[in-house]
Design a protein around this motif. Structure first.
Motif, PDB file in Angstrom:
ATOM      1  N   LEU A 190      36.553  31.421   5.486  1.00  0.00           N
ATOM      2  CA  LEU A 190      37.965  31.557   5.875  1.00  0.00           C
ATOM      3  C   LEU A 190      38.052  31.759   7.378  1.00  0.00           C
ATOM      4  CD1 LEU A 190      39.287  34.052   3.156  1.00  0.00           C
ATOM      5  CD2 LEU A 190      39.421  31.548   3.147  1.00  0.00           C
ATOM      6  N   ARG A 191      39.109  31.215   7.962  1.00  0.00           N
ATOM      7  CA  ARG A 191      39.329  31.411   9.399  1.00  0.00           C
ATOM      8  C   ARG A 191      40.765  31.892   9.637  1.00  0.00           C
ATOM      9  NH1 ARG A 191      35.278  29.555  12.346  1.00  0.00           N
ATOM     10  NH2 ARG A 191      33.790  28.076  11.446  1.00  0.00           N
ATOM     11  N   PRO A 192      41.088  33.068   9.128  1.00  0.00           N
ATOM     12  CA  PRO A 192      42.470  33.548   9.252  1.00  0.00           C
ATOM     13  C   PRO A 192      42.772  33.973  10.685  1.00  0.00           C
ATOM     14  CG  PRO A 192      41.081  35.255   8.328  1.00  0.00           C
ATOM     15  CD  PRO A 192      40.201  34.047   8.489  1.00  0.00           C
ATOM     16  N   LYS A 193      44.007  33.737  11.091  1.00  0.00           N
ATOM     17  CA  LYS A 193      44.396  34.184  12.442  1.00  0.00           C
ATOM     18  C   LYS A 193      44.990  35.582  12.314  1.00  0.00           C
ATOM     19  CE  LYS A 193      45.043  29.527  14.233  1.00  0.00           C
ATOM     20  NZ  LYS A 193      44.604  28.837  13.023  1.00  0.00           N
ATOM     21  N   ILE A 194      44.097  36.530  12.136  1.00  0.00           N
ATOM     22  CA  ILE A 194      44.531  37.928  11.997  1.00  0.00           C
ATOM     23  C   ILE A 194      43.691  38.783  12.950  1.00  0.00           C
ATOM     24  CG2 ILE A 194      45.293  37.739   9.587  1.00  0.00           C
ATOM     25  CD1 ILE A 194      42.600  39.004   8.754  1.00  0.00           C
ATOM     26  N   ALA A 195      44.181  39.989  13.224  1.00  0.00           N
ATOM     27  CA  ALA A 195      43.428  40.890  14.098  1.00  0.00           C
ATOM     28  C   ALA A 195      42.129  41.303  13.392  1.00  0.00           C
ATOM     29  CB  ALA A 195      44.266  42.129  14.401  1.00  0.00           C
ATOM     30  N   LEU A 196      41.101  41.502  14.197  1.00  0.00           N
ATOM     31  CA  LEU A 196      39.796  41.890  13.647  1.00  0.00           C
ATOM     32  C   LEU A 196      39.913  43.140  12.764  1.00  0.00           C
ATOM     33  CD1 LEU A 196      36.800  41.174  13.709  1.00  0.00           C
ATOM     34  CD2 LEU A 196      36.569  42.555  15.781  1.00  0.00           C
ATOM     35  N   ALA A 197      40.769  44.061  13.190  1.00  0.00           N
ATOM     36  CA  ALA A 197      40.931  45.322  12.437  1.00  0.00           C
ATOM     37  C   ALA A 197      41.437  45.064  11.013  1.00  0.00           C
ATOM     38  CB  ALA A 197      41.898  46.240  13.175  1.00  0.00           C
ATOM     39  N   LYS A 198      42.082  43.926  10.818  1.00  0.00           N
ATOM     40  CA  LYS A 198      42.625  43.636   9.481  1.00  0.00           C
ATOM     41  C   LYS A 198      41.635  42.873   8.600  1.00  0.00           C
ATOM     42  CE  LYS A 198      47.493  43.994  10.396  1.00  0.00           C
ATOM     43  NZ  LYS A 198      47.484  45.422  10.168  1.00  0.00           N
ATOM     44  N   ALA A 199      40.522  42.471   9.183  1.00  0.00           N
ATOM     45  CA  ALA A 199      39.556  41.660   8.428  1.00  0.00           C
ATOM     46  C   ALA A 199      39.077  42.333   7.125  1.00  0.00           C
ATOM     47  CB  ALA A 199      38.375  41.286   9.312  1.00  0.00           C
ATOM     48  N   PRO A 200      38.863  43.662   7.104  1.00  0.00           N
ATOM     49  CA  PRO A 200      38.421  44.278   5.840  1.00  0.00           C
ATOM     50  C   PRO A 200      39.387  44.030   4.683  1.00  0.00           C
ATOM     51  CG  PRO A 200      38.090  45.790   7.646  1.00  0.00           C
ATOM     52  CD  PRO A 200      38.869  44.631   8.204  1.00  0.00           C
ATOM     53  N   GLN A 201      40.646  43.747   5.007  1.00  0.00           N
ATOM     54  CA  GLN A 201      41.615  43.494   3.926  1.00  0.00           C
ATOM     55  C   GLN A 201      41.268  42.233   3.138  1.00  0.00           C
ATOM     56  OE1 GLN A 201      45.373  43.397   5.979  1.00  0.00           O
ATOM     57  NE2 GLN A 201      45.415  45.604   6.253  1.00  0.00           N
ATOM     58  N   LEU A 202      40.563  41.310   3.811  1.00  0.00           N
ATOM     59  CA  LEU A 202      40.216  40.047   3.139  1.00  0.00           C
ATOM     60  C   LEU A 202      39.338  40.260   1.919  1.00  0.00           C
ATOM     61  CD1 LEU A 202      39.340  37.837   6.223  1.00  0.00           C
ATOM     62  CD2 LEU A 202      41.272  37.509   4.680  1.00  0.00           C
ATOM     63  N   THR A 203      38.563  41.324   1.971  1.00  0.00           N
ATOM     64  CA  THR A 203      37.615  41.555   0.890  1.00  0.00           C
ATOM     65  C   THR A 203      38.339  41.827  -0.439  1.00  0.00           C
ATOM     66  OG1 THR A 203      35.476  42.546   0.502  1.00  0.00           O
ATOM     67  CG2 THR A 203      37.198  44.044   1.162  1.00  0.00           C
ATOM     68  N   PHE A 204      39.586  42.341  -0.354  1.00  0.00           N
ATOM     69  CA  PHE A 204      40.357  42.611  -1.569  1.00  0.00           C
ATOM     70  C   PHE A 204      40.912  41.333  -2.194  1.00  0.00           C
ATOM     71  CE2 PHE A 204      40.206  46.532   0.716  1.00  0.00           C
ATOM     72  CZ  PHE A 204      39.969  47.458  -0.275  1.00  0.00           C
ATOM     73  N   LEU A 205      41.067  40.322  -1.336  1.00  0.00           N
ATOM     74  CA  LEU A 205      41.580  39.024  -1.802  1.00  0.00           C
ATOM     75  C   LEU A 205      40.728  38.470  -2.927  1.00  0.00           C
ATOM     76  CD1 LEU A 205      42.031  36.476   1.076  1.00  0.00           C
ATOM     77  CD2 LEU A 205      43.563  36.838  -0.840  1.00  0.00           C
ATOM     78  N   ALA A 206      39.427  38.438  -2.660  1.00  0.00           N
ATOM     79  CA  ALA A 206      38.511  37.834  -3.616  1.00  0.00           C
ATOM     80  C   ALA A 206      38.521  38.619  -4.926  1.00  0.00           C
ATOM     81  CB  ALA A 206      37.108  37.787  -3.025  1.00  0.00           C
ATOM     82  N   GLY A 207      38.521  39.944  -4.830  1.00  0.00           N
ATOM     83  CA  GLY A 207      38.506  40.776  -6.035  1.00  0.00           C
ATOM     84  C   GLY A 207      39.741  40.531  -6.895  1.00  0.00           C
ATOM     85  N   VAL A 208      40.889  40.467  -6.240  1.00  0.00           N
ATOM     86  CA  VAL A 208      42.130  40.261  -6.986  1.00  0.00           C
ATOM     87  C   VAL A 208      42.155  38.856  -7.600  1.00  0.00           C
ATOM     88  CG1 VAL A 208      44.641  40.030  -6.738  1.00  0.00           C
ATOM     89  CG2 VAL A 208      43.470  41.992  -5.726  1.00  0.00           C
ATOM     90  N   ALA A 209      41.720  37.842  -6.829  1.00  0.00           N
ATOM     91  CA  ALA A 209      41.735  36.468  -7.363  1.00  0.00           C
ATOM     92  C   ALA A 209      40.739  36.325  -8.526  1.00  0.00           C
ATOM     93  CB  ALA A 209      41.431  35.461  -6.251  1.00  0.00           C
ATOM     94  N   VAL A 210      39.588  36.987  -8.424  1.00  0.00           N
ATOM     95  CA  VAL A 210      38.633  36.930  -9.547  1.00  0.00           C
ATOM     96  C   VAL A 210      39.229  37.643 -10.766  1.00  0.00           C
ATOM     97  CG1 VAL A 210      36.384  37.720 -10.413  1.00  0.00           C
ATOM     98  CG2 VAL A 210      36.549  36.710  -8.133  1.00  0.00           C
ATOM     99  N   ALA A 211      39.865  38.779 -10.542  1.00  0.00           N
ATOM    100  CA  ALA A 211      40.463  39.505 -11.676  1.00  0.00           C
ATOM    101  C   ALA A 211      41.556  38.656 -12.330  1.00  0.00           C
ATOM    102  CB  ALA A 211      41.025  40.848 -11.207  1.00  0.00           C
ATOM    103  N   ASP A 212      42.388  37.988 -11.519  1.00  0.00           N
ATOM    104  CA  ASP A 212      43.410  37.075 -12.074  1.00  0.00           C
ATOM    105  C   ASP A 212      42.731  36.024 -12.954  1.00  0.00           C
ATOM    106  OD1 ASP A 212      45.380  38.271 -10.493  1.00  0.00           O
ATOM    107  OD2 ASP A 212      45.325  36.726  -8.935  1.00  0.00           O
ATOM    108  N   THR A 213      41.652  35.451 -12.411  1.00  0.00           N
ATOM    109  CA  THR A 213      40.945  34.368 -13.115  1.00  0.00           C
ATOM    110  C   THR A 213      40.374  34.867 -14.435  1.00  0.00           C
ATOM    111  OG1 THR A 213      40.315  33.464 -10.968  1.00  0.00           O
ATOM    112  CG2 THR A 213      39.057  32.691 -12.871  1.00  0.00           C
ATOM    113  N   LEU A 214      39.641  35.973 -14.377  1.00  0.00           N
ATOM    114  CA  LEU A 214      38.973  36.450 -15.589  1.00  0.00           C
ATOM    115  C   LEU A 214      39.990  36.894 -16.643  1.00  0.00           C
ATOM    116  CD1 LEU A 214      35.896  38.282 -14.065  1.00  0.00           C
ATOM    117  CD2 LEU A 214      35.988  36.023 -15.116  1.00  0.00           C
TER     118      LEU A 214
END
Ligand code: BTN
Length: 296
Positions: free
Chosen positions: A112-136
């Motif tokens: 991913l190459r989001p145009k967000i501040a570096l400080a917000k990058a840790p938020q991306l890690t929740f994306l994958a968890g939520v999308a996997v939970a939706d999928t499963l």
């Protein structure tokens, strides 16, 4: 290169030489009855997806995250996916190994190459968890939950692990979300130390699932969640995470290195830190660690 929640320089060395190299294979497939991944049709189906295309497929690779990080440094586009049937050095959080046998699970990494501040990058890690939970949850409607920060469980056993790593140069972020989902793995194939705590979609639903279906479903949910995140920020994701977790109100212990914190989970803050209340109700923000829910 950073692992988001560990905030440490990590994984610069490749134990197995080149990131693309895998030792010569003589090991049999662990589930000989299962169909191999149908990469041609997967490629066709993912062509319409923004995330999951282009697709780099490896029958054997050391780690899809290592390949994706290398590709990201070489300028690979947002959405690029690296997928493997087997990993010989699959890596987990906190320097652990991710068991990655052939023929049964999904091991993939998305750039991913989001145009967000570096400080917000840790938020991306929740994306994958939520999308996997939706999928499963679409394959197994009961029992899917997320354990902070982003382990996905079914019936309290871990079915998916996520390792997020980051390259940031001159303010430009390239994130790699590495995802391992136990799809058709049999209980007896888990290493003995994980047999009680880990599971697969197959074990929980009593039937096998085509890995291509699970991956395509993930790509659809992921696109939805990511676009919402880019347009509206972390709040919808935070709400979705809270909907999917069963931790709020529970007593937990969080270990980070030698440090252990305990308390009652009161929520997730706007940065993705876990909020723990102590006996007097004082809140502490936990930004990294391994959480265990204490059974009462
Ligand atoms: C964890 O729960 O410890 C995280 C596990 C992450 C495993 C995935 S499998 C695909 C990608 N490649 C890796 O080497 N690790 C991640």
């Amino acid at each position: 290169m950073y692992a988001f929640h560990e905030h440490e320089v990590s994984f610069a060395d490749e134990k197995s030489g080149s990131v693309f190299a895998a030792p010569a294979l003589s090991a049999p497939r662990s589930n000989p009855g299962e169909a191999p991944l149908d990469i041609a049709s997967l490629r066709e189906r993912l062509r319409g997806c923004k995330y999951g295309f282009p697709l780099h497929y490896f029958e054997n690779v050391a780690s899809t995250n290592a390949v994706a990080l290398k590709l990201s440094k070489e300028g690979a586009a947002e959405g690029t996916m690296v997928l493997a049937d087997r990993q010989t050095a699959g890596r987990g959080r906190l320097q652990r190994v991710w068991q990655s046998p052939a023929g049964c699970n999904l091991y993939f990494s998305v750039i991913l190459r989001p145009k967000i501040a570096l400080a917000k990058a840790p938020q991306l890690t929740f994306l994958a968890g939520v999308a996997v939970a939706d999928t499963l949850a679409s394959f197994c409607p009961e029992g899917v939950e997320i354990k902070w920060p982003n382990d996905v469980l079914i019936n309290q056993r871990k079915v998916c692990g996520i390792l997020s790593e980051l390259n940031a140069e001159q303010g430009k972020i390239a994130a790699v979300l590495g995802i391992g989902v136990n799809v058709n793995m049999k209980k007896e194939d888990f290493a003995s130390e994980y047999r009680q705590s880990a599971t697969s979609l197959r074990e929980e639903t009593g039937r096998m699932h085509p890995r291509e279906e699970v991956l395509c479903s993930f790509c659809t949910y992921f696109q939805r969640r990511y676009e919402l995140f880019l347009n509206e920020g972390f709040e919808p994701l935070r709400q979705a995470w809270l909907f999917r977790t069963k931790m709020v109100g529970k007593n937990v212990r969080v270990r980070f290195g030698k440090e252990i914190k305990a308390g009652v989970v009161s929520g997730l803050d706007e940065d993705g830190a876990l909020l723990l209340a102590d006996a007097k109700g004082a809140l502490e923000r936990i930004i990294a660690g391994d959480a265990t829910i204490i059974k009462e």
